[in-house]
Design an enzyme around this catalytic site. Sequence first.
Site, PDB file in Angstrom:
ATOM      1  N   ASP A 171       8.275 -48.535  -9.120  1.00 28.25           N
ATOM      2  CA  ASP A 171       8.830 -48.801 -10.433  1.00 28.25           C
ATOM      3  C   ASP A 171       9.435 -50.202 -10.367  1.00 28.25           C
ATOM      4  O   ASP A 171       9.627 -50.766  -9.287  1.00 28.25           O
ATOM      5  CB  ASP A 171       9.889 -47.735 -10.805  1.00 28.25           C
ATOM      6  CG  ASP A 171      10.099 -47.683 -12.307  1.00 28.25           C
ATOM      7  OD1 ASP A 171      10.590 -46.650 -12.800  1.00 28.25           O
ATOM      8  OD2 ASP A 171       9.745 -48.662 -13.001  1.00 28.25           O
TER       9      ASP A 171
HETATM   10  C1  GLC Z   1      10.660 -49.243 -16.250  1.00 29.96           C
HETATM   11  C2  GLC Z   1      10.291 -47.779 -16.233  1.00 29.96           C
HETATM   12  C3  GLC Z   1       8.829 -47.532 -16.010  1.00 29.96           C
HETATM   13  C4  GLC Z   1       8.036 -48.642 -16.674  1.00 29.96           C
HETATM   14  C5  GLC Z   1       8.315 -49.909 -15.898  1.00 29.96           C
HETATM   15  C6  GLC Z   1       7.628 -51.133 -16.524  1.00 29.96           C
HETATM   16  O1  GLC Z   1      11.869 -49.453 -15.622  1.00 29.96           O
HETATM   17  O2  GLC Z   1      11.047 -46.921 -15.376  1.00 29.96           O
HETATM   18  O3  GLC Z   1       8.514 -46.251 -16.579  1.00 29.96           O
HETATM   19  O4  GLC Z   1       6.643 -48.344 -16.646  1.00 29.96           O
HETATM   20  O5  GLC Z   1       9.705 -50.164 -15.753  1.00 29.96           O
HETATM   21  O6  GLC Z   1       8.231 -51.429 -17.743  1.00 29.96           O
END
Ligand code: GLC
Length: 673
Positions: free
Chosen positions: A224
Amino acid sequence: MKNISKLVSRLGLEEKINLLTGHPTLMASNGVPSNGIPPVTMADATMGVRTQNSVNLDGAVCFPCAAAMASTWNRELLFSLGEAIAKECINESKDLILGPGINIKRTPRCGRNFEYFSEDPYLAGELAAEYVKGVQSLGVGTSLKHFALNNQEMNRDYISVEADERTIREIYLAAFETVVKKAFPTTVMSSYNKINSVYASENKYFLTDILRGEWGYDGVIISDWDAVHNIGYSIKAGLDIQMPINQNIQKEVQEALENGIITEDDIDASVARILRFLLESNPQKIEYNRKNQHMAAKAISDESICLLKNENILPIDTSKYKKINIVGEYAMTPCVCGGGSAQVEVSKKAIDSPFECIKKHCPEEIEVCYIDDVINKDSHRTAPLFSGRSRVLHNVKKDDLTIVFCATQDYLESEAIDRAYLTFDAYTDEFLRILTGCCDNVIVVMQSGGAVIPCQWHKNARAILQMWFAGEAGGSSIADILFGCINPSGKLSETFMLKENEINYPGEMRCVSYDEKWRIGYRYYDLHPEEIWFAFGHGLSYTDFEYSGLTVEVEGETAHVRLKVKNIGKRAGKETVQLYVHDLESSVSRPQKELKGFKKINLLPGEEKEVRFELGQRAFAFYNVTLKKWYVESGDFLISVGSSSRDIRLKKRITIQKNDEYTMKNYTFSIIG
Ligand code: GLC
């Protein structure tokens, strides 16, 4: 595979290390410029493509939220939804969608529950697998997230989830296991939190031992965003790409090599997976038509809206009323999506207004009155006792028909926060109490991403519908359902409760302990039925269905379940037949029932169909932490089929006899009456 290893051997160490992090544009992997291999571009948001500069005048299409998708209980529909999402990605030149999110809804307070499918791992896994297959069928990638046990937003960046192995396996990993094994997602995204004190992004037990070792996953694991704390530990644990770009990655990986945290073989293993990922990314050419995509969104909202209560007032018979009052700003501008990275930027022009769609169903002679200065986006800031009351009640006659649209709001159901309360705001609740207390024909339409707890008004409302964050076409769906053009077939994918279950939440001292174990969702509420408002799997229809002839036959290790379902009403309708299994004689504590099968069928008036289920070993098994495997214990089981988890129509008791305590091979099934 051969040319991949040749390609790996031809890359220099710097080029390899570059592949282990994201592209400077933040929403892409790196490619291999020296070999003309392009980056893979990525986009949020599961219910559409999140983009600030859509190629569409009216923005990317906003589909219903994941909780709504799951409330369709329709595998085929989820597959076609996946195809539609892929078309959105291709239209916006995105190679991969960062979804679906399938974290289990441990607490209704989790701000991202609108983005997640269910409180039940079987429903979440089965439907998310179809979504993934649909997206990938057009060559667009997916990212199954957030792996794993990311079930709250509060302190998500550092909190350690403390849970026992059986709870982890049966409740929090089972949906991931289903999707990995059935749909082979292009990537899996590791989550922010720690699991039993080790960050998910560097947790070898989850990323390598379970995901790759046990489940055979050979795709790419991405982190993430900003969830990696030490790239050396993460690579060693099995992670492949640190997202987004780590400007310092060359130095950090070199140091990890020098300190012996990782070897060049570890890097080559990741690089091989990443190269295959890059080379296999292949979005197809498609014909894009926004109107068709809008209709694809409507097909979901048509089947996800749940009719929860109906005291002979729906479908609306316009001959009965002189005036219809439509109350609340959300009737004009519905809350279509939750907040955070999943929010799709869609133009107001593309959104079907429930009010305008309702008006189209009303004949000229009926006065349709819109009342917007109660229940609006500022409701939560207005004192409960408000001036608008007298005006509204002055306008609303006792025998009018009044439809009230309420919403939780996208800044209350969003990423990075959890819900501070589970009711509507006090102002809205007060208004509903007053209105339902003095008017006879009140219909309440709820727009939320997750469960709402009512405050007394629910007893006097004659009809209640859960519209969810229904996407841009939800307004026409709700109007079609209210006036009977569509027979509602949605079933709740999570329990709507009268009282929140007491669990260790949000945790303390940087820890949250899942000491309730499997007692979440309907698994908890089956032990406290008095706390249920509307049960998991509940949803009414404008027709009725009769269940009959349940039989269970056994062949080898499979139990063949058959029954008949008949439409005994006057209208065609869709019914979701749900199958639950209960282990009546178990040496470990097990839920009263667990969903192990569902089928959605379409029946014309008077039509009867046979419904079949094949139950394999996993339908009866629990995770045996001693044997470290899924295990079926001898004894009696109850197979229940019904229209919801609390509306069981037929049951059959079977006995599983085992000659040998440790293998499934010698099981013999026999049936007791
Ligand atoms: C965010 C989220 C994830 C998302 C990623 C890109 O923090 O937790 O679900 O796809 O970052 O935006």
